[in-house]
Design a protein around this motif. Structure first.
Motif, PDB file in Angstrom:
ATOM      1  N   GLY A  84      21.025 114.401-115.383  1.00  0.00           N
ATOM      2  CA  GLY A  84      22.109 113.648-115.991  1.00  0.00           C
ATOM      3  C   GLY A  84      22.775 114.363-117.152  1.00  0.00           C
ATOM      4  N   ASP A  85      22.076 115.327-117.743  1.00  0.00           N
ATOM      5  CA  ASP A  85      22.667 116.057-118.869  1.00  0.00           C
ATOM      6  C   ASP A  85      23.813 116.948-118.435  1.00  0.00           C
ATOM      7  OD1 ASP A  85      20.819 117.630-117.426  1.00  0.00           O
ATOM      8  OD2 ASP A  85      20.515 118.977-119.132  1.00  0.00           O
ATOM      9  N   ILE A  86      23.791 117.399-117.169  1.00  0.00           N
ATOM     10  CA  ILE A  86      24.847 118.311-116.719  1.00  0.00           C
ATOM     11  C   ILE A  86      25.655 117.780-115.540  1.00  0.00           C
ATOM     12  CG2 ILE A  86      23.615 120.375-117.500  1.00  0.00           C
ATOM     13  CD1 ILE A  86      22.941 120.881-114.495  1.00  0.00           C
ATOM     14  N   CYS A  87      25.125 116.786-114.816  1.00  0.00           N
ATOM     15  CA  CYS A  87      25.739 116.413-113.537  1.00  0.00           C
ATOM     16  C   CYS A  87      25.879 114.907-113.384  1.00  0.00           C
ATOM     17  CB  CYS A  87      24.896 116.968-112.383  1.00  0.00           C
ATOM     18  SG  CYS A  87      25.594 116.702-110.742  1.00  0.00           S
ATOM     19  N   CYS A  88      27.010 114.465-112.858  1.00  0.00           N
ATOM     20  CA  CYS A  88      27.234 113.071-112.497  1.00  0.00           C
ATOM     21  C   CYS A  88      26.740 112.877-111.067  1.00  0.00           C
ATOM     22  CB  CYS A  88      28.725 112.743-112.611  1.00  0.00           C
ATOM     23  SG  CYS A  88      29.157 111.048-112.153  1.00  0.00           S
ATOM     24  N   MET A  89      25.793 111.976-110.856  1.00  0.00           N
ATOM     25  CA  MET A  89      25.259 111.727-109.519  1.00  0.00           C
ATOM     26  C   MET A  89      26.122 110.686-108.805  1.00  0.00           C
ATOM     27  SD  MET A  89      22.874 113.899-109.774  1.00  0.00           S
ATOM     28  CE  MET A  89      22.344 113.700-108.067  1.00  0.00           C
ATOM     29  N   MET A  90      26.148 110.760-107.480  1.00  0.00           N
ATOM     30  CA  MET A  90      26.994 109.880-106.666  1.00  0.00           C
ATOM     31  C   MET A  90      26.235 109.489-105.405  1.00  0.00           C
ATOM     32  SD  MET A  90      30.839 110.753-105.342  1.00  0.00           S
ATOM     33  CE  MET A  90      31.750 109.693-104.208  1.00  0.00           C
ATOM     34  N   GLY A  91      25.843 108.232-105.282  1.00  0.00           N
ATOM     35  CA  GLY A  91      25.087 107.763-104.111  1.00  0.00           C
ATOM     36  C   GLY A  91      24.874 106.254-104.227  1.00  0.00           C
ATOM     37  N   GLU A  92      24.009 105.617-103.468  1.00  0.00           N
ATOM     38  CA  GLU A  92      23.146 106.155-102.447  1.00  0.00           C
ATOM     39  C   GLU A  92      22.901 105.102-101.375  1.00  0.00           C
ATOM     40  OE1 GLU A  92      18.871 105.183-104.420  1.00  0.00           O
ATOM     41  OE2 GLU A  92      19.944 106.841-105.319  1.00  0.00           O
ATOM     42  N   VAL A  93      23.833 104.097-101.243  1.00  0.00           N
ATOM     43  CA  VAL A  93      23.669 103.027-100.254  1.00  0.00           C
ATOM     44  C   VAL A  93      23.714 103.618 -98.848  1.00  0.00           C
ATOM     45  CG1 VAL A  93      24.629 100.858 -99.360  1.00  0.00           C
ATOM     46  CG2 VAL A  93      24.657 101.317-101.819  1.00  0.00           C
ATOM     47  N   ASN A  94      22.823 103.169 -97.983  1.00  0.00           N
ATOM     48  CA  ASN A  94      22.682 103.701 -96.631  1.00  0.00           C
ATOM     49  C   ASN A  94      23.958 103.480 -95.812  1.00  0.00           C
ATOM     50  OD1 ASN A  94      21.963 104.367 -94.020  1.00  0.00           O
ATOM     51  ND2 ASN A  94      20.026 103.267 -94.056  1.00  0.00           N
ATOM     52  N   PRO A  95      24.614 104.561 -95.352  1.00  0.00           N
ATOM     53  CA  PRO A  95      25.879 104.397 -94.631  1.00  0.00           C
ATOM     54  C   PRO A  95      25.754 103.676 -93.292  1.00  0.00           C
ATOM     55  CG  PRO A  95      25.145 106.676 -94.533  1.00  0.00           C
ATOM     56  CD  PRO A  95      24.256 105.979 -95.523  1.00  0.00           C
ATOM     57  N   VAL A  96      24.573 103.730 -92.665  1.00  0.00           N
ATOM     58  CA  VAL A  96      24.392 103.073 -91.376  1.00  0.00           C
ATOM     59  C   VAL A  96      24.540 101.553 -91.520  1.00  0.00           C
ATOM     60  CG1 VAL A  96      22.797 102.711 -89.459  1.00  0.00           C
ATOM     61  CG2 VAL A  96      22.946 104.948 -90.541  1.00  0.00           C
ATOM     62  N   GLU A  97      24.209 101.017 -92.711  1.00  0.00           N
ATOM     63  CA  GLU A  97      24.354  99.575 -92.938  1.00  0.00           C
ATOM     64  C   GLU A  97      25.804  99.113 -92.779  1.00  0.00           C
ATOM     65  OE1 GLU A  97      22.816  98.552 -96.749  1.00  0.00           O
ATOM     66  OE2 GLU A  97      20.778  99.193 -96.275  1.00  0.00           O
ATOM     67  N   PHE A  98      26.745 100.011 -92.997  1.00  0.00           N
ATOM     68  CA  PHE A  98      28.153  99.637 -92.959  1.00  0.00           C
ATOM     69  C   PHE A  98      28.644  99.392 -91.537  1.00  0.00           C
ATOM     70  CE2 PHE A  98      27.554 101.476 -97.059  1.00  0.00           C
ATOM     71  CZ  PHE A  98      28.496 100.913 -97.899  1.00  0.00           C
ATOM     72  N   MET A  99      27.820  99.680 -90.536  1.00  0.00           N
ATOM     73  CA  MET A  99      28.203  99.438 -89.144  1.00  0.00           C
ATOM     74  C   MET A  99      28.115  97.969 -88.764  1.00  0.00           C
ATOM     75  SD  MET A  99      29.148 102.259 -87.705  1.00  0.00           S
ATOM     76  CE  MET A  99      28.988 102.010 -85.939  1.00  0.00           C
ATOM     77  N   ASP A 100      27.346  97.202 -89.519  1.00  0.00           N
ATOM     78  CA  ASP A 100      27.118  95.790 -89.176  1.00  0.00           C
ATOM     79  C   ASP A 100      28.118  94.912 -89.917  1.00  0.00           C
ATOM     80  OD1 ASP A 100      26.228  93.266 -88.570  1.00  0.00           O
ATOM     81  OD2 ASP A 100      24.207  93.530 -89.388  1.00  0.00           O
ATOM     82  N   GLY A 101      29.149  94.472 -89.210  1.00  0.00           N
ATOM     83  CA  GLY A 101      30.194  93.663 -89.826  1.00  0.00           C
ATOM     84  C   GLY A 101      29.930  92.177 -89.779  1.00  0.00           C
ATOM     85  N   SER A 102      28.735  91.769 -89.342  1.00  0.00           N
ATOM     86  CA  SER A 102      28.398  90.337 -89.324  1.00  0.00           C
ATOM     87  C   SER A 102      28.248  89.824 -90.755  1.00  0.00           C
ATOM     88  CB  SER A 102      27.085  90.116 -88.566  1.00  0.00           C
ATOM     89  OG  SER A 102      25.992  90.686 -89.291  1.00  0.00           O
ATOM     90  N   ALA A 103      28.180  88.515 -90.906  1.00  0.00           N
ATOM     91  CA  ALA A 103      28.009  87.930 -92.238  1.00  0.00           C
ATOM     92  C   ALA A 103      26.748  88.469 -92.897  1.00  0.00           C
ATOM     93  CB  ALA A 103      27.957  86.410 -92.134  1.00  0.00           C
ATOM     94  N   ALA A 104      25.677  88.610 -92.106  1.00  0.00           N
ATOM     95  CA  ALA A 104      24.417  89.127 -92.649  1.00  0.00           C
ATOM     96  C   ALA A 104      24.560  90.587 -93.037  1.00  0.00           C
ATOM     97  CB  ALA A 104      23.301  88.963 -91.616  1.00  0.00           C
TER      98      ALA A 104
END
Length: 461
Positions: free
Chosen positions: A375-395
């Motif tokens: 964190g002293d030198i770098c901004c991190m960017m993540g980390e929610v699992n992208p496969v979860e975004f395939m499920d467009g149901s309410a759940a």
């Protein structure tokens, strides 16, 4: 592996059509074929080595990234239209204290923000707002620009990363690229001989040149009309070579003919350095992200990674970023990364990463591991699992909301404990699959917008 399929409905044509290696009319013929077929396979120790299994996982993730949601309707287009209708009737629900541009730049510099930035890596999936297929999105500047603009507008994104596809650089070396009408392009015709690799001339008509011009057009539009930053994107040296020749082959050739591989990586490096320079000379990005995938401690040691990719990046590409006073940015969705090399050695300013809990014992790390170290030198960017975004149901939408909330609520205290206030971007661990719905992307963005300001004040003051 060798695959046979049998049974009454199975013909040779059917077996070939689904990719099976063989089918036979009875067990005797099948057994005879199998006895000969296994002789072609590599030794068991090689086929089932940790290295080979890990490579298989990465390939499987690429397959998942290309999956489309099954069904009679185009779920991406349907959800895009729904979001557009809602936006046109309501607009942005509330005006925020900071612009997207100021918030993102401030977070990278660890300055005070109204909330942490959020950008699920929604690239190709945003083409649904423009009603274009993936081939046009990847190869036509107008379609690419309109997809980026409408996606940033309707989802109110804090940035856009201009990932067209991972074949742009390998295509210019002569790799044949498959362009499905509505799916991610991929390398199809790998070249056979290292000796045939020649550094391409970066000029009008090449994929690299057209990517820069499309990025420039998109940057100008979303900067001007939405005050949203545009991050350019292209592949690193070793990734380009593996797209060009096939990952299995290159990774094995590193052991059997390393000098030949190193010469090929050098040629790929020469080209991608030209590409980075063209991005900067044309003012085609606010920042530039490089996909340096193969830093993975199961597939190769840190020493081998340095030899076959890291040293080329460090010696040749990073100096270009310094020359143009640009932050070096990496995306790497591998699961056991050589973080020390790719962050501290490289001096990386923003690192987009994935976290795989099941691979934690192999070296996969999350925000709680990475922020105290880098964190002293770098901004991190993540980390929610992208496969979860395939499920467009309410759940499915609720799962994305819950995971985003948990990440936000837990990242902020870790930042504060380490003397930081904003050095994190909430994102997905890799690109959102381009065949999925957009409601899950919207859910992540809205969750951060709704909860972020209050949590920022409560935790950071």
């Amino acid at each position: 592996m060798k695959i046979m399929i049998g049974g009454a409905p199975v013909s040779e044509e059917y077996a070939a059509g689904i990719g099976a290696d063989s089918t036979h009319p009875d067990a005797m013929h099948a057994s005879a074929w199998a006895s000969e077929a296994v002789k072609e396979l590599e030794p068991k120790a090689t086929r089932w080595s940790e290295e080979r299994i890990n490579l298989g996982k990465i390939k499987y993730r690429e397959i998942l990234a290309k999956k489309t949601v099954s069904g009679k309707v185009d779920i991406g287009l349907e959800t895009a239209n729904k979001i557009k209708e809602e936006f046109e009737s309501i607009g942005v629900k509330s005006k925020e204290e900071m612009t997207h541009f100021d918030r993102t730049v401030s977070a990278m510099s660890d300055k005070k923000v109204d909330r942490l930035p959020v950008y699920p890596l929604a690239c190709g999936v945003l083409r649904k707002f423009a009603g274009v297929n993936y081939r046009d999105y990847a190869t036509k500047a107008g379609a690419f620009t309109e997809s980026a603009f409408l996606g940033c507008k309707y989802l109110d994104l804090d940035m856009f990363v201009g990932l067209a596809d991972l074949s742009a650089t390998s295509a210019d070396f002569g790799c044949k690229i498959k362009y499905p009408e509505d799916d991610t392009p991929s390398s199809e015709g790998h070249i056979k001989d290292y000796e045939k690799i020649e550094v391409p001339e970066l000029k009008e008509g090449t994929r690299g040149y057209e990517l820069v011009m499309a990025s420039k057009m998109a940057k100008e539009k979303i900067n001007k009309e939405l005050n949203t930053p545009f991050v350019g994107f292209h592949e690193g040296p070793l990734l380009t070579l593996t797209q060009l020749m096939g990952a299995d082959r290159v990774l094995m050739d590193m052991k059997t003919q390393p000098d030949v591989v190193l010469e090929a990586v050098q040629k790929c490096t020469d080209y991608i350095c030209q590409l980075s320079e063209l991005f900067f000379n044309e003012g085609a990005c606010d920042a530039l992200c490089i996909d340096n995938l193969w830093s993975n401690n199961v597939i190769m040691s840190e020493q081998d990674y340095w030899k076959f990719d890291g040293k080329f990046v460090y010696d040749q590409q990073i100096p270009i970023f310094k020359q143009y006073n640009q932050p070096y940015i990496i995306h790497n969705c591998a699961d056991a990364v050589h973080f020390e090399t790719q962050i501290r050695k490289f001096g990386t300013s923003l690192y987009s990463y994935a976290y795989y809990e099941k691979s934690r014992d192999k070296g996969s790390q999350n925000y709680a591991d990475l922020i105290p170290k880098y964190g002293d030198i770098c901004c991190m960017m993540g980390e929610v699992n992208p496969v979860e975004f395939m499920d467009g149901s309410a759940a499915g939408v609720q799962k994305v909301k819950d995971d985003t909330r948990n990440l936000l609520e837990n990242v902020l205290p870790v930042l504060k404990e380490n003397g930081l206030q904003s050095k994190y971007v909430l994102s997905s661990g890799c690109e959102i699959p381009p065949g999925g719905p957009l409601t899950t992307v919207q859910a992540m963005v809205n969750t951060v917008k709704e909860l972020g300001p209050e949590l920022q004040k409560k935790i950071m003051g």
